[in-house]
Design a protein around this motif. Sequence first.
Motif, PDB file in Angstrom:
ATOM      1  N   PRO A 161       0.832  -1.212   0.000  1.00  0.00           N
ATOM      2  CA  PRO A 161       0.000   0.000   0.000  1.00  0.00           C
ATOM      3  C   PRO A 161       0.863   1.258   0.000  1.00  0.00           C
ATOM      4  O   PRO A 161       1.965   1.283   0.544  1.00  0.00           O
ATOM      5  CB  PRO A 161      -0.801  -0.120   1.299  1.00  0.00           C
ATOM      6  N   GLY A 162       0.364   2.313  -0.596  1.00  0.00           N
ATOM      7  CA  GLY A 162       1.084   3.581  -0.636  1.00  0.00           C
ATOM      8  C   GLY A 162       0.780   4.356  -1.898  1.00  0.00           C
ATOM      9  O   GLY A 162      -0.142   4.026  -2.648  1.00  0.00           O
ATOM     10  N   SER A 163       1.539   5.401  -2.135  1.00  0.00           N
ATOM     11  CA  SER A 163       1.363   6.274  -3.297  1.00  0.00           C
ATOM     12  C   SER A 163       2.514   6.091  -4.272  1.00  0.00           C
ATOM     13  O   SER A 163       3.681   6.067  -3.869  1.00  0.00           O
ATOM     14  CB  SER A 163       1.285   7.740  -2.842  1.00  0.00           C
ATOM     15  N   TYR A 164       2.184   5.987  -5.545  1.00  0.00           N
ATOM     16  CA  TYR A 164       3.169   5.745  -6.587  1.00  0.00           C
ATOM     17  C   TYR A 164       2.891   6.661  -7.778  1.00  0.00           C
ATOM     18  O   TYR A 164       1.764   7.136  -7.963  1.00  0.00           O
ATOM     19  CB  TYR A 164       3.110   4.287  -7.059  1.00  0.00           C
ATOM     20  N   ASP A 165       3.907   6.860  -8.596  1.00  0.00           N
ATOM     21  CA  ASP A 165       3.759   7.520  -9.887  1.00  0.00           C
ATOM     22  C   ASP A 165       3.941   6.465 -10.970  1.00  0.00           C
ATOM     23  O   ASP A 165       4.897   5.685 -10.938  1.00  0.00           O
ATOM     24  CB  ASP A 165       4.796   8.623 -10.058  1.00  0.00           C
ATOM     25  N   ALA A 166       3.010   6.440 -11.941  1.00  0.00           N
ATOM     26  CA  ALA A 166       3.052   5.437 -13.002  1.00  0.00           C
ATOM     27  C   ALA A 166       3.060   6.124 -14.360  1.00  0.00           C
ATOM     28  O   ALA A 166       2.360   7.113 -14.582  1.00  0.00           O
ATOM     29  CB  ALA A 166       1.855   4.499 -12.896  1.00  0.00           C
ATOM     30  N   ARG A 167       3.869   5.596 -15.257  1.00  0.00           N
ATOM     31  CA  ARG A 167       3.919   6.101 -16.628  1.00  0.00           C
ATOM     32  C   ARG A 167       4.281   4.942 -17.563  1.00  0.00           C
ATOM     33  O   ARG A 167       4.866   3.950 -17.130  1.00  0.00           O
ATOM     34  CB  ARG A 167       4.954   7.224 -16.775  1.00  0.00           C
ATOM     35  N   VAL A 168       3.932   5.095 -18.834  1.00  0.00           N
ATOM     36  CA  VAL A 168       4.310   4.093 -19.824  1.00  0.00           C
ATOM     37  C   VAL A 168       5.764   4.327 -20.206  1.00  0.00           C
ATOM     38  O   VAL A 168       6.153   5.448 -20.560  1.00  0.00           O
ATOM     39  CB  VAL A 168       3.418   4.168 -21.067  1.00  0.00           C
ATOM     40  N   ALA A 169       6.567   3.282 -20.107  1.00  0.00           N
ATOM     41  CA  ALA A 169       7.976   3.345 -20.485  1.00  0.00           C
ATOM     42  C   ALA A 169       8.171   2.468 -21.714  1.00  0.00           C
ATOM     43  O   ALA A 169       7.916   1.265 -21.663  1.00  0.00           O
ATOM     44  CB  ALA A 169       8.864   2.865 -19.333  1.00  0.00           C
ATOM     45  N   ASP A 170       8.608   3.072 -22.803  1.00  0.00           N
ATOM     46  CA  ASP A 170       8.859   2.348 -24.052  1.00  0.00           C
ATOM     47  C   ASP A 170      10.346   2.408 -24.342  1.00  0.00           C
ATOM     48  O   ASP A 170      10.900   3.475 -24.612  1.00  0.00           O
ATOM     49  CB  ASP A 170       8.056   2.972 -25.190  1.00  0.00           C
ATOM     50  N   ARG A 171      10.999   1.271 -24.276  1.00  0.00           N
ATOM     51  CA  ARG A 171      12.455   1.255 -24.450  1.00  0.00           C
ATOM     52  C   ARG A 171      12.880   1.683 -25.845  1.00  0.00           C
ATOM     53  O   ARG A 171      14.025   2.038 -26.065  1.00  0.00           O
ATOM     54  CB  ARG A 171      12.992  -0.151 -24.139  1.00  0.00           C
ATOM     55  N   GLY A 172      11.966   1.646 -26.800  1.00  0.00           N
ATOM     56  CA  GLY A 172      12.332   2.077 -28.147  1.00  0.00           C
ATOM     57  C   GLY A 172      11.863   3.477 -28.485  1.00  0.00           C
ATOM     58  O   GLY A 172      12.015   3.924 -29.616  1.00  0.00           O
ATOM     59  N   ALA A 173      11.289   4.186 -27.494  1.00  0.00           N
ATOM     60  CA  ALA A 173      10.737   5.514 -27.756  1.00  0.00           C
ATOM     61  C   ALA A 173      11.828   6.563 -27.799  1.00  0.00           C
ATOM     62  O   ALA A 173      12.886   6.423 -27.202  1.00  0.00           O
ATOM     63  CB  ALA A 173       9.714   5.869 -26.685  1.00  0.00           C
ATOM     64  N   VAL A 174      11.565   7.651 -28.538  1.00  0.00           N
ATOM     65  CA  VAL A 174      12.482   8.780 -28.634  1.00  0.00           C
ATOM     66  C   VAL A 174      11.734  10.026 -28.185  1.00  0.00           C
ATOM     67  O   VAL A 174      10.582  10.237 -28.557  1.00  0.00           O
ATOM     68  CB  VAL A 174      12.994   8.966 -30.084  1.00  0.00           C
ATOM     69  N   GLY A 175      12.389  10.869 -27.366  1.00  0.00           N
ATOM     70  CA  GLY A 175      11.755  12.097 -26.911  1.00  0.00           C
ATOM     71  C   GLY A 175      11.192  11.956 -25.522  1.00  0.00           C
ATOM     72  O   GLY A 175      11.225  10.882 -24.915  1.00  0.00           O
ATOM     73  N   PRO A 176      10.666  13.066 -24.952  1.00  0.00           N
ATOM     74  CA  PRO A 176      10.172  13.059 -23.583  1.00  0.00           C
ATOM     75  C   PRO A 176       8.930  12.203 -23.424  1.00  0.00           C
ATOM     76  O   PRO A 176       8.119  12.057 -24.333  1.00  0.00           O
ATOM     77  CB  PRO A 176       9.858  14.546 -23.316  1.00  0.00           C
ATOM     78  N   GLY A 177       8.782  11.604 -22.237  1.00  0.00           N
ATOM     79  CA  GLY A 177       7.621  10.780 -21.957  1.00  0.00           C
ATOM     80  C   GLY A 177       6.447  11.608 -21.464  1.00  0.00           C
ATOM     81  O   GLY A 177       6.537  12.827 -21.285  1.00  0.00           O
ATOM     82  N   ARG A 178       5.316  10.952 -21.252  1.00  0.00           N
ATOM     83  CA  ARG A 178       4.119  11.620 -20.762  1.00  0.00           C
ATOM     84  C   ARG A 178       4.213  11.837 -19.258  1.00  0.00           C
ATOM     85  O   ARG A 178       4.992  11.193 -18.557  1.00  0.00           O
ATOM     86  CB  ARG A 178       2.888  10.769 -21.087  1.00  0.00           C
ATOM     87  N   SER A 179       3.394  12.762 -18.750  1.00  0.00           N
ATOM     88  CA  SER A 179       3.357  13.012 -17.314  1.00  0.00           C
ATOM     89  C   SER A 179       2.850  11.776 -16.594  1.00  0.00           C
ATOM     90  O   SER A 179       1.997  11.040 -17.121  1.00  0.00           O
ATOM     91  CB  SER A 179       2.441  14.202 -17.016  1.00  0.00           C
ATOM     92  N   PRO A 180       3.353  11.502 -15.381  1.00  0.00           N
ATOM     93  CA  PRO A 180       2.938  10.293 -14.666  1.00  0.00           C
ATOM     94  C   PRO A 180       1.519  10.389 -14.125  1.00  0.00           C
ATOM     95  O   PRO A 180       0.981  11.483 -13.933  1.00  0.00           O
ATOM     96  CB  PRO A 180       3.959  10.190 -13.531  1.00  0.00           C
ATOM     97  N   LYS A 181       0.933   9.225 -13.890  1.00  0.00           N
ATOM     98  CA  LYS A 181      -0.382   9.106 -13.256  1.00  0.00           C
ATOM     99  C   LYS A 181      -0.160   8.640 -11.826  1.00  0.00           C
ATOM    100  O   LYS A 181       0.553   7.660 -11.583  1.00  0.00           O
ATOM    101  CB  LYS A 181      -1.226   8.079 -14.013  1.00  0.00           C
ATOM    102  N   GLU A 182      -0.749   9.340 -10.870  1.00  0.00           N
ATOM    103  CA  GLU A 182      -0.545   8.943  -9.482  1.00  0.00           C
ATOM    104  C   GLU A 182      -1.457   7.769  -9.130  1.00  0.00           C
ATOM    105  O   GLU A 182      -2.651   7.765  -9.445  1.00  0.00           O
ATOM    106  CB  GLU A 182      -0.817  10.093  -8.525  1.00  0.00           C
ATOM    107  N   LEU A 183      -0.868   6.750  -8.490  1.00  0.00           N
ATOM    108  CA  LEU A 183      -1.615   5.609  -7.967  1.00  0.00           C
ATOM    109  C   LEU A 183      -1.619   5.708  -6.452  1.00  0.00           C
ATOM    110  O   LEU A 183      -0.569   5.834  -5.839  1.00  0.00           O
ATOM    111  CB  LEU A 183      -0.965   4.289  -8.389  1.00  0.00           C
ATOM    112  N   ARG A 184      -2.781   5.642  -5.851  1.00  0.00           N
ATOM    113  CA  ARG A 184      -2.881   5.662  -4.390  1.00  0.00           C
ATOM    114  C   ARG A 184      -3.562   4.363  -3.969  1.00  0.00           C
ATOM    115  O   ARG A 184      -4.770   4.211  -4.108  1.00  0.00           O
ATOM    116  CB  ARG A 184      -3.662   6.901  -3.937  1.00  0.00           C
ATOM    117  N   LEU A 185      -2.774   3.429  -3.494  1.00  0.00           N
ATOM    118  CA  LEU A 185      -3.222   2.055  -3.282  1.00  0.00           C
ATOM    119  C   LEU A 185      -3.405   1.769  -1.800  1.00  0.00           C
ATOM    120  O   LEU A 185      -2.529   2.062  -0.985  1.00  0.00           O
ATOM    121  CB  LEU A 185      -2.200   1.075  -3.871  1.00  0.00           C
ATOM    122  N   ALA A 186      -4.529   1.158  -1.465  1.00  0.00           N
ATOM    123  CA  ALA A 186      -4.843   0.784  -0.080  1.00  0.00           C
ATOM    124  C   ALA A 186      -4.851  -0.731   0.053  1.00  0.00           C
ATOM    125  O   ALA A 186      -5.166  -1.460  -0.895  1.00  0.00           O
ATOM    126  CB  ALA A 186      -6.208   1.354   0.327  1.00  0.00           C
TER     127      ALA A 186
END
Length: 239
Positions: A161-186
């Motif tokens: 349980p806790g708070s996390y930041d989640a984002r899609v990570a593409d090992r073949g991607a070029v350029g900046p990634g998207r802003s993360p989505k916060e996960l708040r898990l109980a």
Amino acid sequence: DQQLLLCNAYPSESPVTAQLNGKDVLGGGDVKGSIAFQECRYVPSKVQAQDRLDFGLRDAEIQGTFEVGDLPNSDAVLLLVLEKREASPLMSFKSFAFPSAEGRPDAQLAVINTFKGNATDPHLEVEDHAVQTPAAEGNGTGKAAPRSELLNFNGVYSVEPGSYDARVADRGAVGPGRSPKELRLAKGTNYVVLRTAESAGSVGRDALVVYPEALPSGASRIGAALIASLAALVLGVVA
């Protein structure tokens, strides 16, 4: 006791209707009787092996059928994700099982990819949510170094349980990634993270959708490490 959780990842302005063995399971023909794109909902009806689930877009002649296969012997939440087939308007499905969450000290997280983009090797990167700490306790910047994990899509994981930041990570991607989505898990709660098209009218960009979004009252917000992976269970086949 097998609960059913439906998630609609089919990119369309038309919501999805559902029938279980020929009977409506979403409450009738009004807006509450259908599931919009990027929405998840628990179905009040219980399911059994060999049950038939029929889906359709309410305002289009597109339908699909899912037949329930073998079910876990113990109590479980059955997750069924409706999506669009690649290069086709037809429906397809992904199915998983959450073991019973009652009394569990952890949260359970299903990570599902339904986006039909061009990512070469996508994962879900999950790291401790950024929390300000005294500089003397960290690295002199006032922030503790976050712990990070790369999760494979289309699996179910056990997470502290806790708070996390989640984002899609593409090992073949070029350029900046998207802003993360916060996960708040109980603890003792099941969650779904869907990677879908950004909107019904913008299928070339992706988005992360979390269900349920809100953190239950009294749950911890402290970031913590990931624990272990649980194998996804295929519950049925597309008919």
